[in-house]
Design a protein around this motif. Structure first.
Motif, PDB file in Angstrom:
ATOM      1  N   ALA A 165      19.613  14.221 -16.959  1.00 44.41           N
ATOM      2  CA  ALA A 165      19.473  16.192 -17.331  1.00 44.41           C
ATOM      3  C   ALA A 165      18.210  15.944 -16.877  1.00 44.41           C
ATOM      4  CB  ALA A 165      19.282  15.045 -18.596  1.00 44.41           C
ATOM      5  N   PHE A 166      18.223  17.524 -16.274  1.00 48.61           N
ATOM      6  CA  PHE A 166      17.035  18.280 -15.862  1.00 48.61           C
ATOM      7  C   PHE A 166      16.183  19.284 -16.907  1.00 48.61           C
ATOM      8  CE2 PHE A 166      19.538  17.226 -11.968  1.00 48.61           C
ATOM      9  CZ  PHE A 166      18.986  16.746 -11.296  1.00 48.61           C
ATOM     10  N   LYS A 167      15.751  19.044 -17.297  1.00 46.01           N
ATOM     11  CA  LYS A 167      14.051  19.707 -18.043  1.00 46.01           C
ATOM     12  C   LYS A 167      13.776  21.008 -17.488  1.00 46.01           C
ATOM     13  CE  LYS A 167      12.682  19.208 -22.640  1.00 46.01           C
ATOM     14  NZ  LYS A 167      11.377  18.417 -23.645  1.00 46.01           N
ATOM     15  N   LEU A 168      13.915  21.978 -17.934  1.00 43.69           N
ATOM     16  CA  LEU A 168      13.546  23.360 -17.603  1.00 43.69           C
ATOM     17  C   LEU A 168      12.355  24.324 -18.576  1.00 43.69           C
ATOM     18  CD1 LEU A 168      13.271  24.881 -14.316  1.00 43.69           C
ATOM     19  CD2 LEU A 168      14.955  26.074 -15.186  1.00 43.69           C
ATOM     20  N   LYS A 169      11.044  23.797 -18.007  1.00 45.16           N
ATOM     21  CA  LYS A 169       9.731  24.571 -19.173  1.00 45.16           C
ATOM     22  C   LYS A 169      10.823  26.175 -19.363  1.00 45.16           C
ATOM     23  CE  LYS A 169       7.528  20.618 -20.592  1.00 45.16           C
ATOM     24  NZ  LYS A 169       8.038  20.607 -21.771  1.00 45.16           N
TER      25      LYS A 169
ATOM     26  N   THR B  25       7.342  25.467  -2.896  1.00 41.76           N
ATOM     27  CA  THR B  25       7.788  25.393  -4.182  1.00 41.76           C
ATOM     28  C   THR B  25       7.595  26.219  -5.164  1.00 41.76           C
ATOM     29  OG1 THR B  25       6.746  23.173  -4.019  1.00 41.76           O
ATOM     30  CG2 THR B  25       6.669  23.652  -6.586  1.00 41.76           C
ATOM     31  N   VAL B  26       8.648  26.799  -5.808  1.00 48.75           N
ATOM     32  CA  VAL B  26       8.739  27.622  -6.844  1.00 48.75           C
ATOM     33  C   VAL B  26       8.858  27.195  -8.088  1.00 48.75           C
ATOM     34  CG1 VAL B  26      10.046  29.091  -5.355  1.00 48.75           C
ATOM     35  CG2 VAL B  26      11.093  27.629  -6.669  1.00 48.75           C
ATOM     36  N   GLU B  27       9.008  26.031  -8.523  1.00 47.62           N
ATOM     37  CA  GLU B  27       9.341  25.667 -10.005  1.00 47.62           C
ATOM     38  C   GLU B  27       9.260  24.509  -9.987  1.00 47.62           C
ATOM     39  OE1 GLU B  27       7.952  25.721 -12.779  1.00 47.62           O
ATOM     40  OE2 GLU B  27       8.902  27.375 -13.367  1.00 47.62           O
ATOM     41  N   PHE B  28       8.796  23.570 -11.108  1.00 46.56           N
ATOM     42  CA  PHE B  28       9.078  22.455 -11.474  1.00 46.56           C
ATOM     43  C   PHE B  28      10.204  21.720 -12.415  1.00 46.56           C
ATOM     44  CE2 PHE B  28       4.885  23.077  -9.426  1.00 46.56           C
ATOM     45  CZ  PHE B  28       4.844  21.775  -8.674  1.00 46.56           C
ATOM     46  N   VAL B  29      10.905  20.588 -12.558  1.00 44.08           N
ATOM     47  CA  VAL B  29      11.351  20.714 -13.532  1.00 44.08           C
ATOM     48  C   VAL B  29      11.698  18.703 -13.719  1.00 44.08           C
ATOM     49  CG1 VAL B  29      13.222  20.192 -11.675  1.00 44.08           C
ATOM     50  CG2 VAL B  29      13.915  20.791 -14.002  1.00 44.08           C
ATOM     51  N   LEU B  30      11.885  18.373 -14.792  1.00 43.59           N
ATOM     52  CA  LEU B  30      11.417  16.727 -15.141  1.00 43.59           C
ATOM     53  C   LEU B  30      13.059  15.999 -14.724  1.00 43.59           C
ATOM     54  CD1 LEU B  30      10.249  14.199 -16.466  1.00 43.59           C
ATOM     55  CD2 LEU B  30      10.804  15.370 -18.412  1.00 43.59           C
ATOM     56  N   GLU B  31      13.066  15.313 -14.287  1.00 39.61           N
ATOM     57  CA  GLU B  31      14.101  13.839 -14.336  1.00 39.61           C
ATOM     58  C   GLU B  31      14.392  12.974 -14.977  1.00 39.61           C
ATOM     59  OE1 GLU B  31      17.755  12.174 -11.342  1.00 39.61           O
ATOM     60  OE2 GLU B  31      16.325  13.446 -10.803  1.00 39.61           O
ATOM     61  N   MET B  32      15.126  13.278 -15.730  1.00 39.87           N
ATOM     62  CA  MET B  32      16.032  12.588 -17.350  1.00 39.87           C
ATOM     63  C   MET B  32      16.561  11.536 -16.401  1.00 39.87           C
ATOM     64  SD  MET B  32      14.669  14.416 -20.077  1.00 39.87           S
ATOM     65  CE  MET B  32      14.695  13.017 -21.813  1.00 39.87           C
TER      66      MET B  32
END
Length: 496
Positions: A35-39, A96-103
Motif C-alpha cells: 500500500a503506497f501512501k501519498l500525502k 526526485t519529484v515526490e515521496f511516498v510511504l510504502e506499507m
C-alpha cells in the motif's frame, strides 16, 4: 486538484493500482502486497502538506512513529523519480519529484471500524491491555497534556462555529460553552497529571478505523505525525477516542471492558493518580465527539455530525456515580455478572469493574492469565488485595466514576467495609450476592480456563466451609445464563 505535479503522480499510481482509498490528508494506493501512501498537497490549518519538504518530513515521522506499534506494516519512505523519458518510477536514478510511504497491505475487513460487532469480551480485554502497554513505553511529553487538549478545544470551537449553519448554532454554542468550562475546571488535574508522567507521545487518532486485528491480536496503526499538539497527549485522552467511538456505535459493553482492562494494566506502570484522572474522562470523550462532528460535516454527512454534537453535549452531563459489590462463591459468575451490568451504570461508557483476581496479580506484576503461588492467597496478602480494591474504588468514586466490585466477599467485615466506603463517598450502594447449587459451581470451576481466577475445586470447598454468616445483600439465583441473573437484579435493585 490544482497542482499539475500532484495530478500526474496520482494518475501514475492509479494506473498501477487495484484500488485507491482517499482521506482528507492522503491517498492510499493498493497494489499487490503493498500500500503506497501519498500525502495530499493541502494546507488545512491544523495540517500543512503544501510543500515537498513538509510532506517528506511528515512521511519520515509517520514511518518512525508507527513502527512502535505496527513494525511489520510500515516498510520505508520511497522516492518517486523522473525517468530519462520523462515518466515516473520508484527510487530511480533521476530527479526526485515526490515521496511516498510504502506499507504492507492488510485486509480492510480486519479493521475494527468495518466490524465493531465482532469485538467480543476477549478482544476488548486485549485492546485495553495492549493500549496500556503502548502508553507505558511511550516517550514522556510533560509539556503536553492540558495544553494539547486546550489546543483541540479551541480548534473544535472554531471549526464547529464555521459549520453552525449545518449543525445548528444553538447546539454548537452549547457544546463549545460546556467544553470550555469543563476544560477550565480540569486544568489543575490535567497539569498535575502531565507533571506525574501521564502526558506522553501517543497515537493521537485511536478510533476503530485505525485498529486492525491480525493473528488474533489488535494492531494500532496510522498514528498522527503532523502536529505534536495532536499527539503529545494525556494518555487517557488518547484512550478516550476509542471509548467514545465504541459508545457512539452502541458498544458500551466493549468500551467499558476496554476501560477496565486498561486501568488494571496501566495500574502496573503509572502512578496511583491514574484512578483520580477519570474525573477528566467526560471532558475528553466530549472533545473527541467534537472532533468527529466537524470531520463528519466536512465529509458531507451533516446528520452524523449533528449526532456527534449531541453526544458531545451528553458526555458533559454524566449521571452520578454508584457503587455495586458483587459477591458469591467461586463459579457463581461474578465476573460475567459484573461485566453485564457495568455498561448501564454511571457515566459513559459505564462502571469500571475491579476484580480482586486481577488486583492480586497486578500487585505481584504477574500477567492476568498466569497462575499465582499459594503464598499469594495467605491472609496478609488477601487483606492487601482487598485494601487495594477499596482504595481504587474510592478514588474512582471521588472522580465521579461508577464502580462494580467483583470479589467473593465471604467475610462479613469486608462487606461492611464496602458499604462504609459508599457512605463515605456519598454514593448509592447496591450489594449483590450470587447463589447457585454446589454441583453447578463445581462444574463451572472445573471447566474454567483462560481467566484471572485461580480458584480450584479445593478453593470452592474451602469457601463453602467458611461461608457461615447471613448475607443481607440482594440474593440472585445465578444458576442460569448471566443475562437472566443480570435482568433479575435490574428488576429488584434498590439503594442499600
Amino acid at each position: 486538484m490544482s497542482d499539475p505535479g500532484e495530478a500526474e503522480i496520482v494518475a501514475w499510481f492509479t494506473a498501477r493500482s487495484e484500488r485507491a482509498v482517499e482521506t482528507a490528508c492522503a491517498r492510499i494506493f493498493l497494489a499487490g502486497d503493498a500500500a503506497f501512501k501519498l500525502k495530499r498537497h493541502v494546507d488545512l490549518g491544523y495540517v500543512d502538506f503544501s510543500t515537498p519538504e513538509r510532506r517528506r518530513w511528515a512521511l519520515d515521522r509517520e514511518l518512525a512513529f508507527n513502527r512502535a506499534a505496527a513494525p511489520d506494516i510500515y516498510r520505508a519512505v520511497r522516492r518517486i523519480t523522473r525517468t530519462a523519458a520523462g515518466g515516473l518510477e520508484l527510487d530511480g536514478a533521476g530527479a526526485t519529484v515526490e515521496f511516498v510511504l510504502e506499507m504492507r497491505r492488510f485486509d480492510d475487513g480486519a479493521v475494527l471500524a468495518a466490524r465493531p460487532e465482532a469485538i467480543d469480551g476477549e478482544m476488548a480485554e486485549a485492546l485495553g491491555r495492549a493500549i496500556a502497554g503502548f502508553h507505558a513505553h511511550a516517550p514522556l511529553r510533560p509539556e503536553g497534556g492540558w495544553s494539547a487538549l486546550a489546543f483541540t478545544v479551541g480548534s473544535n470551537a472554531q471549526l464547529l462555529r464555521e459549520l453552525a449553519a449545518q449543525l445548528g448554532a444553538e447546539r454548537v454554542e452549547a457544546l463549545v460553552g460546556l467544553t470550555a468550562a469543563a476544560l477550565e475546571r480540569q486544568k489543575p488535574l490535567l497539569q498535575a497529571r502531565a507533571a506525574m508522567g501521564f502526558s506522553r507521545h501517543c497515537h493521537g487518532d485511536l478510533h476503530l478505523g485505525n485498529i486492525l486485528v491480525e493473528a488474533g491480536r489488535p494492531v494500532l496503526f496510522d498514528c498522527i505525525e503532523f502536529n505534536d499538539l495532536l499527539s503529545d497527549l494525556d494518555v487517557q485522552y488518547d484512550l478516550a477516542f476509542l471509548l467514545m467511538d465504541l459508545d457512539f456505535r452502541g458498544r458500551r459493553d466493549a468500551a467499558v471492558r476496554v476501560l477496565s482492562a486498561y486501568l488494571d494494566e496501566a495500574g502496573r506502570s503509572f502512578p496511583a493518580a491514574l484512578w483520580e484522572g477519570l474525573a477528566a474522562l467526560p471532558l475528553m470523550l466530549s472533545v473527541r465527539a467534537g472532533v468527529r462532528a466537524h470531520v463528519s460535516a466536512h465529509s458531507g454527512d451533516p446528520v452524523l455530525a449533528r449526532a456527534y454534537v449531541e453526544a458531545g453535549i451528553a458526555h458533559l452531563s454524566p449521571p452520578p456515580p454508584v457503587l455495586v459489590a458483587v459477591g458469591g462463591l467461586s463459579g457463581t459468575g461474578k465476573s460475567s455478572f459484573a461485566r453485564a451490568v457495568a455498561p448501564g451504570l454511571g457515566a459513559s461508557p459505564g462502571a469500571v469493574v475491579l476484580r480482586t483476581d486481577e488486583i492480586r496479580k497486578r500487585l505481584l506484576n504477574v500477567p492476568p492469565g498466569e497462575r499465582l503461588p499459594d503464598s499469594a492467597y495467605a491472609p496478609q496478602f488477601y487483606r492487601r488485595s482487598y485494601d487495594t480494591l477499596l482504595a481504587n474504588a474510592g478514588a474512582l468514586l471521588k472522580a465521579g466514576r461508577a464502580v462494580v466490585l467483583d470479589a467473593t466477599f465471604i467475610d462479613p467485615e469486608l462487606r461492611a467495609r464496602v458499604e462504609q466506603l459508599a457512605r463515605a463517598c456519598g454514593v448509592p450502594f447496591h450489594g449483590v450476592w450470587l447463589d447457585a447449587p454446589v454441583p453447578v459451581l463445581e462444574a463451572r470451576v472445573a471447566a474454567r480456563t483462560g481467566d484471572a481466577s485461580d480458584a480450584t475445586l479445593e478453593t470452592l470447598h474451602d469457601q463453602i466451609a467458611r461461608h457461615t454468616s447471613r448475607v443481607d445483600w440482594a440474593v440472585i439465583d445465578a444458576t442460569g445464563p448471566v443475562e437472566d441473573s443480570a435482568a433479575a437484579w435490574s428488576r429488584t435493585k434498590a439503594p442499600h
